[in-house]
Design an enzyme around this catalytic site. Structure first.
Site, PDB file in Angstrom:
ATOM      1  N   GLY A  86       0.808  -1.217   0.000  1.00 47.18           N
ATOM      2  CA  GLY A  86       0.000   0.000   0.000  1.00 47.18           C
ATOM      3  C   GLY A  86       0.837   1.260   0.000  1.00 47.18           C
ATOM      4  O   GLY A  86       0.324   2.358   0.258  1.00 47.18           O
ATOM      5  N   HIS A 165     -32.941 -34.597   5.359  1.00 46.12           N
ATOM      6  CA  HIS A 165     -32.601 -35.132   4.037  1.00 46.12           C
ATOM      7  C   HIS A 165     -33.621 -34.698   2.977  1.00 46.12           C
ATOM      8  O   HIS A 165     -33.828 -35.390   1.983  1.00 46.12           O
ATOM      9  CB  HIS A 165     -32.520 -36.671   4.057  1.00 46.12           C
ATOM     10  CG  HIS A 165     -31.518 -37.215   5.017  1.00 46.12           C
ATOM     11  ND1 HIS A 165     -30.210 -37.487   4.665  1.00 46.12           N
ATOM     12  CD2 HIS A 165     -31.642 -37.526   6.332  1.00 46.12           C
ATOM     13  CE1 HIS A 165     -29.567 -37.965   5.727  1.00 46.12           C
ATOM     14  NE2 HIS A 165     -30.410 -37.990   6.746  1.00 46.12           N
ATOM     15  N   SER A 295     -41.798 -12.335 -13.678  1.00 48.44           N
ATOM     16  CA  SER A 295     -41.554 -12.852 -15.011  1.00 48.44           C
ATOM     17  C   SER A 295     -42.013 -11.857 -16.055  1.00 48.44           C
ATOM     18  O   SER A 295     -43.015 -11.175 -15.872  1.00 48.44           O
ATOM     19  CB  SER A 295     -42.287 -14.183 -15.208  1.00 48.44           C
ATOM     20  OG  SER A 295     -42.195 -14.624 -16.557  1.00 48.44           O
ATOM     21  N   LYS A 301     -46.657 -14.140 -11.769  1.00 45.44           N
ATOM     22  CA  LYS A 301     -45.576 -14.877 -11.102  1.00 45.44           C
ATOM     23  C   LYS A 301     -44.793 -13.944 -10.175  1.00 45.44           C
ATOM     24  O   LYS A 301     -44.462 -12.819 -10.544  1.00 45.44           O
ATOM     25  CB  LYS A 301     -44.632 -15.482 -12.134  1.00 45.44           C
ATOM     26  CG  LYS A 301     -43.626 -16.473 -11.559  1.00 45.44           C
ATOM     27  CD  LYS A 301     -42.870 -17.168 -12.688  1.00 45.44           C
ATOM     28  CE  LYS A 301     -41.994 -18.306 -12.151  1.00 45.44           C
ATOM     29  NZ  LYS A 301     -40.897 -17.788 -11.336  1.00 45.44           N
ATOM     30  N   GLU A 308     -32.821 -14.574  -3.042  1.00 44.33           N
ATOM     31  CA  GLU A 308     -31.879 -14.784  -4.140  1.00 44.33           C
ATOM     32  C   GLU A 308     -30.705 -13.810  -4.065  1.00 44.33           C
ATOM     33  O   GLU A 308     -29.555 -14.180  -4.326  1.00 44.33           O
ATOM     34  CB  GLU A 308     -32.609 -14.643  -5.476  1.00 44.33           C
ATOM     35  CG  GLU A 308     -33.551 -15.803  -5.769  1.00 44.33           C
ATOM     36  CD  GLU A 308     -34.402 -15.591  -7.006  1.00 44.33           C
ATOM     37  OE1 GLU A 308     -34.245 -14.539  -7.667  1.00 44.33           O
ATOM     38  OE2 GLU A 308     -35.232 -16.470  -7.310  1.00 44.33           O
TER      39      GLU A 308
END
Length: 441
Positions: A86, A165, A295, A301, A308
């Protein structure tokens, strides 16, 4: 950020700009500001020690304060991928401050008095990270933890099928699941807090190699005291000056805590979007806030956009940590030479996790609604509820009942009754809320 009318830097900055046309991304703004803050404190301390003319020190300190306040962010143009110590950015700060301080101020002799790039730049990086963790990320995680805890309380009586599971398991409550998510966030806070003390140990005063050559023996302690008073942060001496100069383990440790938070947020976000899948052909146990069209072709939708985003952020943080780990390895003898990369990645991770945590709380968790009927129907449907019959009829007989129920499509209760299990046993064993909380009074 104010725009200055001219370039305030000098020849060393110009050379570095020409030498490192790599990413087009400068050092993090917070590091530049902390360079200003450190140099302002250094000037004041050097004046107090009788090493620097008071009037000159005041001008240097005033210039450093202005950089710390963000007035000259545009005066730090050097690419973040530069000399590994630096040095270029430290020289950049020295030149800008000298230019602002005016006549008779020398960038090296005065602004850099008692300092070296090798101790000042990593100190600024540590303190920028410490500042943002304490004042930005930890409050954001606290906000998210509080939001999840509120949902845990709200959903305390919503019974549903557990899942292990990805398969049906014994009943749980939706509140228990959200309580687990809240605990993950709180544990993440604790991991970060545990790293703060070592992150706050800065190498300032070690100058070139850790020996403290060309600095007053009281310089570092006094500068730390000034910075602590100004910011309220816990800033301390290193455990050993050579460890602090040669290794950046405090940054690596902090990044490890951030990686763990990213892992936790990924688990939470994935569970939320799976529980919210549907609305008709998925689990549909919860409804997420509708934020935007999902969408361009499918009318109506709605997508789980915030979870996300959170999982994408988490992936970036985990990637940043991998590079930080490699960077932490590059401490050769008395100096680590990956400090700019460490700064870039760590501070980006802090900012990303801060934003993602706030978004997850405010635009997702706060607005989640439980689909109670769906959850309770799943609790009734899970064949694993037969586990509660084991103490009364044994594992093997319970297993036969499960097989018959699965093959016939009939309920556990019906098949068990036909198999001769007493009604009182069934009523007690197949109480799904009691099953989810077997130890409640």
């Amino acid at each position: 950020m104010a725009t200055t009318p001219k370039e305030l830097w000098g020849t060393e900055t110009k050379k570095a700009v020409e030498n490192f046309p790599v990413s087009g991304e400068p050092i993090p703004v917070s590091v530049a500001r902390w360079l200003g803050r450190v140099k302002a404190a250094a000037a004041r301390v050097n004046a107090d020690l009788g090493l620097l003319d008071r009037e000159k020190a005041d001008r240097i300190a005033a210039a450093g304060d202005r950089i710390a306040n963000g007035e000259f962010d545009d005066q730090f143009p050097i690419d973040v991928f530069q000399t590994g110590s630096g040095t270029s950015s430290n020289m950049n700060a020295n030149e800008v401050i000298a230019s602002l301080a005016g006549e008779g101020v020398h960038a090296n002799d005065d602004v850099n008095m008692g300092q070296s790039s090798n101790d000042v730049f990593p100190s600024a990086v540590h303190l920028a990270a410490l500042d943002e963790l304490v004042n930005e990320l930890l409050p954001a995680l606290d906000r998210l933890g509080t939001s999840l805890e509120a949902k845990a309380k709200e959903f305390d009586d919503v019974v549903k099928s557990g899942r292990t599971h990805l398969m049906d398991a014994v009943p749980v409550t939706l509140g228990q699941e959200f309580g687990g998510y809240a605990a993950q966030v709180r544990q993440g806070q604790a991991r970060i807090e545990a790293a703060l003390g070592r992150l706050g140990q800065i190498p300032l005063g070690g100058t070139a190699t850790g020996t403290g050559l060309n600095t007053h023996p009281e310089f570092a302690e006094r500068v730390r005291a000034v910075l602590t008073e100004q910011t309220g942060l816990t800033i301390s001496a290193p455990a050993d000056p050579f460890e602090a100069q040669a290794a950046r383990d405090g940054l690596v440790e902090a990044s490890g805590a951030l990686k763990t938070v990213a892992v936790s947020l990924t688990k939470i976000a994935n569970d939320i979007r799976l529980m919210g899948s549907g609305p008709r052909a998925g689990l549909a146990e919860i409804a997420l806030p509708e934020l935007q069209k999902g969408s361009s072709i499918m009318p109506g939708k709605v997508n789980p956009v915030i979870p996300e985003v959170v999982t994408q952020v988490s992936a970036q943080v985990i990637g940043n940590d991998a590079a930080i780990t490699v960077g932490g390895l590059q401490g050769h003898f008395e100096l680590n030479v990956f400090v700019p990369l460490l700064a870039r990645n760590l501070l980006q991770s802090i900012r990303l996790l801060t934003s993602a945590s706030n978004l997850l709380a405010e635009k997702c968790v706060d607005g989640i609604v439980a689909n109670r009927e769906t959850c309770e129907r799943y609790a009734e449907l899970t064949l694993s509820a037969a586990t509660a019959l084991n103490p009364s009829i044994g594992y093997d007989k319970a297993g036969e009942i499960v097989k018959e129920a699965a093959a016939s499509g009939r309920s556990l209760r019906e098949v068990a009754r036909d198999a001769g299990v007493e009604r009182t046993v069934l009523d007690e064993a197949l109480d799904y809320r009691r099953m989810a909380k077997p130890h409640d009074a």
